[in-house]
Write a protein that holds these residues in place. Structure first.
Motif, PDB file in Angstrom:
ATOM      1  N   PHE A   1      25.662  23.388  45.538  1.00 34.03           N
ATOM      2  CA  PHE A   1      24.254  23.720  45.656  1.00 34.03           C
ATOM      3  C   PHE A   1      23.406  22.773  44.815  1.00 34.03           C
ATOM      4  CE2 PHE A   1      26.314  27.948  46.368  1.00 34.03           C
ATOM      5  CZ  PHE A   1      25.967  28.051  47.704  1.00 34.03           C
ATOM      6  N   SER A   2      22.149  22.659  45.169  1.00 37.08           N
ATOM      7  CA  SER A   2      21.237  21.758  44.467  1.00 37.08           C
ATOM      8  C   SER A   2      20.941  22.267  43.063  1.00 37.08           C
ATOM      9  CB  SER A   2      19.924  21.631  45.241  1.00 37.08           C
ATOM     10  OG  SER A   2      20.146  21.134  46.541  1.00 37.08           O
ATOM     11  N   ASP A   3      20.696  21.356  42.160  1.00 37.66           N
ATOM     12  CA  ASP A   3      20.246  21.712  40.824  1.00 37.66           C
ATOM     13  C   ASP A   3      18.936  22.475  40.923  1.00 37.66           C
ATOM     14  OD1 ASP A   3      18.379  20.766  38.364  1.00 37.66           O
ATOM     15  OD2 ASP A   3      20.463  20.988  37.729  1.00 37.66           O
ATOM     16  N   ARG A   4      18.783  23.513  40.135  1.00 36.82           N
ATOM     17  CA  ARG A   4      17.603  24.379  40.253  1.00 36.82           C
ATOM     18  C   ARG A   4      16.298  23.610  40.028  1.00 36.82           C
ATOM     19  NH1 ARG A   4      18.994  29.710  40.708  1.00 36.82           N
ATOM     20  NH2 ARG A   4      21.125  30.249  40.109  1.00 36.82           N
ATOM     21  N   LYS A   5      16.331  22.591  39.177  1.00 37.41           N
ATOM     22  CA  LYS A   5      15.120  21.824  38.919  1.00 37.41           C
ATOM     23  C   LYS A   5      14.682  21.018  40.135  1.00 37.41           C
ATOM     24  CE  LYS A   5      15.840  21.373  33.921  1.00 37.41           C
ATOM     25  NZ  LYS A   5      16.063  20.421  32.792  1.00 37.41           N
TER      26      LYS A   5
ATOM     27  N   THR B   1      15.470  28.681  49.092  1.00 44.08           N
ATOM     28  CA  THR B   1      16.656  28.411  48.283  1.00 44.08           C
ATOM     29  C   THR B   1      17.754  27.898  49.201  1.00 44.08           C
ATOM     30  OG1 THR B   1      18.291  29.350  46.746  1.00 44.08           O
ATOM     31  CG2 THR B   1      17.534  30.771  48.524  1.00 44.08           C
ATOM     32  N   ASP B   2      18.725  27.191  48.636  1.00 46.40           N
ATOM     33  CA  ASP B   2      19.897  26.795  49.423  1.00 46.40           C
ATOM     34  C   ASP B   2      21.101  27.672  49.079  1.00 46.40           C
ATOM     35  OD1 ASP B   2      20.362  25.852  46.859  1.00 46.40           O
ATOM     36  OD2 ASP B   2      21.136  23.907  47.492  1.00 46.40           O
ATOM     37  N   ARG B   3      20.887  28.655  48.194  1.00 51.20           N
ATOM     38  CA  ARG B   3      21.987  29.510  47.760  1.00 51.20           C
ATOM     39  C   ARG B   3      22.136  30.730  48.670  1.00 51.20           C
ATOM     40  NH1 ARG B   3      20.346  26.474  43.791  1.00 51.20           N
ATOM     41  NH2 ARG B   3      21.690  26.015  42.008  1.00 51.20           N
ATOM     42  N   CYS B   4      23.375  31.182  48.792  1.00 50.44           N
ATOM     43  CA  CYS B   4      23.643  32.372  49.604  1.00 50.44           C
ATOM     44  C   CYS B   4      24.737  33.182  48.928  1.00 50.44           C
ATOM     45  CB  CYS B   4      24.071  31.975  51.018  1.00 50.44           C
ATOM     46  SG  CYS B   4      24.229  33.395  52.142  1.00 50.44           S
ATOM     47  N   ASN B   5      24.647  34.501  49.059  1.00 48.02           N
ATOM     48  CA  ASN B   5      25.626  35.382  48.436  1.00 48.02           C
ATOM     49  C   ASN B   5      26.775  35.751  49.374  1.00 48.02           C
ATOM     50  OD1 ASN B   5      23.689  36.795  49.953  1.00 48.02           O
ATOM     51  ND2 ASN B   5      24.125  38.704  48.887  1.00 48.02           N
ATOM     52  N   LEU B   6      26.736  35.252  50.616  1.00 48.59           N
ATOM     53  CA  LEU B   6      27.857  35.400  51.535  1.00 48.59           C
ATOM     54  C   LEU B   6      28.541  34.048  51.692  1.00 48.59           C
ATOM     55  CD1 LEU B   6      26.349  37.708  54.334  1.00 48.59           C
ATOM     56  CD2 LEU B   6      27.523  38.369  52.222  1.00 48.59           C
ATOM     57  N   ARG B   7      29.708  34.053  52.296  1.00 49.76           N
ATOM     58  CA  ARG B   7      30.454  32.821  52.521  1.00 49.76           C
ATOM     59  C   ARG B   7      30.953  32.794  53.971  1.00 49.76           C
ATOM     60  NH1 ARG B   7      28.122  31.762  48.809  1.00 49.76           N
ATOM     61  NH2 ARG B   7      28.722  30.918  46.759  1.00 49.76           N
ATOM     62  N   CYS B   8      30.020  32.876  54.905  1.00 47.80           N
ATOM     63  CA  CYS B   8      30.377  32.935  56.328  1.00 47.80           C
ATOM     64  C   CYS B   8      31.211  31.726  56.713  1.00 47.80           C
ATOM     65  CB  CYS B   8      29.122  33.009  57.184  1.00 47.80           C
ATOM     66  SG  CYS B   8      28.145  34.500  56.870  1.00 47.80           S
ATOM     67  N   ASN B   9      32.299  31.972  57.422  1.00 47.97           N
ATOM     68  CA  ASN B   9      33.279  30.908  57.656  1.00 47.97           C
ATOM     69  C   ASN B   9      32.799  29.837  58.625  1.00 47.97           C
ATOM     70  OD1 ASN B   9      33.733  31.944  60.297  1.00 47.97           O
ATOM     71  ND2 ASN B   9      35.330  33.319  59.538  1.00 47.97           N
ATOM     72  N   TYR B  10      31.705  30.081  59.350  1.00 45.80           N
ATOM     73  CA  TYR B  10      31.166  29.052  60.239  1.00 45.80           C
ATOM     74  C   TYR B  10      30.065  28.244  59.552  1.00 45.80           C
ATOM     75  CZ  TYR B  10      27.437  32.493  60.783  1.00 45.80           C
ATOM     76  OH  TYR B  10      26.429  33.394  60.531  1.00 45.80           O
ATOM     77  N   CYS B  11      29.753  28.581  58.300  1.00 43.72           N
ATOM     78  CA  CYS B  11      28.656  27.938  57.582  1.00 43.72           C
ATOM     79  C   CYS B  11      29.135  27.086  56.416  1.00 43.72           C
ATOM     80  CB  CYS B  11      27.684  28.999  57.072  1.00 43.72           C
ATOM     81  SG  CYS B  11      26.211  28.347  56.266  1.00 43.72           S
ATOM     82  N   MET B  12      30.170  27.544  55.738  1.00 49.96           N
ATOM     83  CA  MET B  12      30.640  26.801  54.562  1.00 49.96           C
ATOM     84  C   MET B  12      32.078  27.181  54.242  1.00 49.96           C
ATOM     85  SD  MET B  12      28.767  28.652  51.309  1.00 49.96           S
ATOM     86  CE  MET B  12      27.139  28.941  51.997  1.00 49.96           C
TER      87      MET B  12
ATOM     88  N   ARG C   1       8.080  30.827  58.587  1.00 49.11           N
ATOM     89  CA  ARG C   1       9.284  31.654  58.441  1.00 49.11           C
ATOM     90  C   ARG C   1      10.009  31.232  57.180  1.00 49.11           C
ATOM     91  NH1 ARG C   1      12.415  35.000  61.102  1.00 49.11           N
ATOM     92  NH2 ARG C   1      11.196  34.801  63.023  1.00 49.11           N
ATOM     93  N   LEU C   2      10.290  32.185  56.313  1.00 55.92           N
ATOM     94  CA  LEU C   2      11.041  31.924  55.089  1.00 55.92           C
ATOM     95  C   LEU C   2      12.524  32.083  55.370  1.00 55.92           C
ATOM     96  CD1 LEU C   2       8.810  33.753  52.451  1.00 55.92           C
ATOM     97  CD2 LEU C   2       8.633  31.409  53.306  1.00 55.92           C
ATOM     98  N   THR C   3      13.290  31.063  54.991  1.00 48.59           N
ATOM     99  CA  THR C   3      14.721  31.067  55.247  1.00 48.59           C
ATOM    100  C   THR C   3      15.448  30.687  53.960  1.00 48.59           C
ATOM    101  OG1 THR C   3      14.867  28.727  55.890  1.00 48.59           O
ATOM    102  CG2 THR C   3      14.244  30.291  57.608  1.00 48.59           C
ATOM    103  N   GLY C   4      16.733  30.420  54.082  1.00 51.27           N
ATOM    104  CA  GLY C   4      17.523  29.961  52.960  1.00 51.27           C
ATOM    105  C   GLY C   4      18.586  29.011  53.469  1.00 51.27           C
TER     106      GLY C   4
END
Length: 327
Positions: free
Chosen positions: A36-40, A18-29, A64-67
């Motif tokens: 975020f990308s459309d789910r489809k 996934t490209d979604r994240c539940n945090l908003r780290c200030n060095y990432c975004m 390795r599974l990432t996001g």
């Protein structure tokens, strides 16, 4: 087997679920997040299973599974269960922020997950909240301790952020003094989704090591595979170990054995380059697996020698966010 044009065997793939994240780290975004990308447009679990089958058939033995954050995706355990029975796959690993992994830890043990990398750039609630813009340190710490108590190998990835968490470096080293974890200190990378300008790097791998050495003057270098991205060390009397990953300096590029696949199926042969193919479109085209294999072979047959060559070839991608690149 996948062998690139520099005679490097490619046996490791980082797959973003996934490209979604539940945090908003200030060095990432930025604080408001990114588009975020459309789910489809995301790879389905069945498409990921098929892709992993193809990768394993071509000699990839570590996935390795990432996001984003992998456990934001509710059906991710279906993929992990599939990987646990995939012939030829030697290692299943996960990179996570450890906010949502709690309910799955026992199941991950059962599926034989080899290691979990916890992205944790702070060891106090205050610095955690400042960096992630979320108040979830206690939950992360609880899940981290549960992972340490499990059979799963645990690493902590700590990005050194100038003016934000340098004071936590020694606290992290004290944490691995009493706990059997490997803390890896990473140079900051400029993939921050446009959250700020990135002009240069003060805290490079040399400065990080010098900073550690002032408090801990005695440590030994540990042996590591040629393909390792980290230089690892052991402090006498410490239960765990620490390492340094020169992710911006890119001193490990010469032995790179990995590919990245984003959540939308983009194939990236170098973190500092742009996608060279889209595997999702091939997977959805109705074509046989051999066409996906051909795309992989073409991609690894024209890889950049290192991150600097990739940057020269593709131009700057520094406005991207790590959550969209795939961790």
């Amino acid at each position: 087997m996948l062998i690139d044009n520099h005679n490097r065997v490619i046996n490791y793939v980082r797959l973003a679920v996934t490209d979604r994240c539940n945090l908003r780290c200030n060095y990432c975004m930025p604080e408001e997040g990114i588009a975020f990308s459309d789910r489809k447009s995301l790879l389905s679990i069945d498409e990921m299973k098929r892709l992993c089958n193809i990768l394993a058939s071509r000699g990839v033995d570590k996935i390795r599974l990432t996001g984003g954050e992998p456990f934001v995706r509710k059906d991710v355990m279906q993929l992990i269960e599939h990987l646990s029975g995939l012939e030829g796959l030697r290692e299943i690993s996960i990179t996570t922020n450890a906010t949502l992994i709690g309910p799955y830890i026992e199941q991950l043990e059962e599926y034989g997950v080899h290691s979990v990398n916890v992205s944790l750039d702070a060891i106090t609630p205050e610095s955690f909240k400042r960096i992630t813009r979320r108040d979830q340190f206690e939950l992360v710490h609880e899940n981290l301790m549960r992972l340490i108590e499990s059979k799963i190998k645990v690493r902590i990835n700590f990005i050194v952020l100038e003016g934000q968490n340098e004071e936590d470096i020694h606290h992290m080293l004290e944490f691995q003094r009493v706990h059997p974890v490997s803390v890896r200190f990473l140079e900051e990378m400029p993939f921050n989704g446009g959250s700020r300008n990135f002009k240069d790097l003060n805290w490079n791998h040399r400065k990080i090591l010098e900073h550690i050495q002032k408090r801990y003057p005695s440590f030994e270098k540990l042996p590591a595979p040629l393909t390792s991205t980290s230089v690892n060390y052991k402090i006498p009397g410490h239960t765990g170990s620490f390492g340094i990953i020169p992710s911006f300096s890119r001193t490990f590029c010469g032995s790179c054995n990995r590919l990245r696949v984003t959540a939308t199926g983009d194939l990236i042969t170098c973190l500092y380059g742009k996608p060279v193919a889209n595997l999702r479109d091939t997977l959805r085209s109705g074509l046989q697996d051999s066409f996906v294999e051909e795309a992989l072979v073409r991609a690894v047959g024209s890889r950049a020698k290192d991150g600097f060559e990739a940057q020269d070839r593709f131009g700057s991608i520094f406005g991207s966010s790590m959550t969209s690149i795939g961790g």
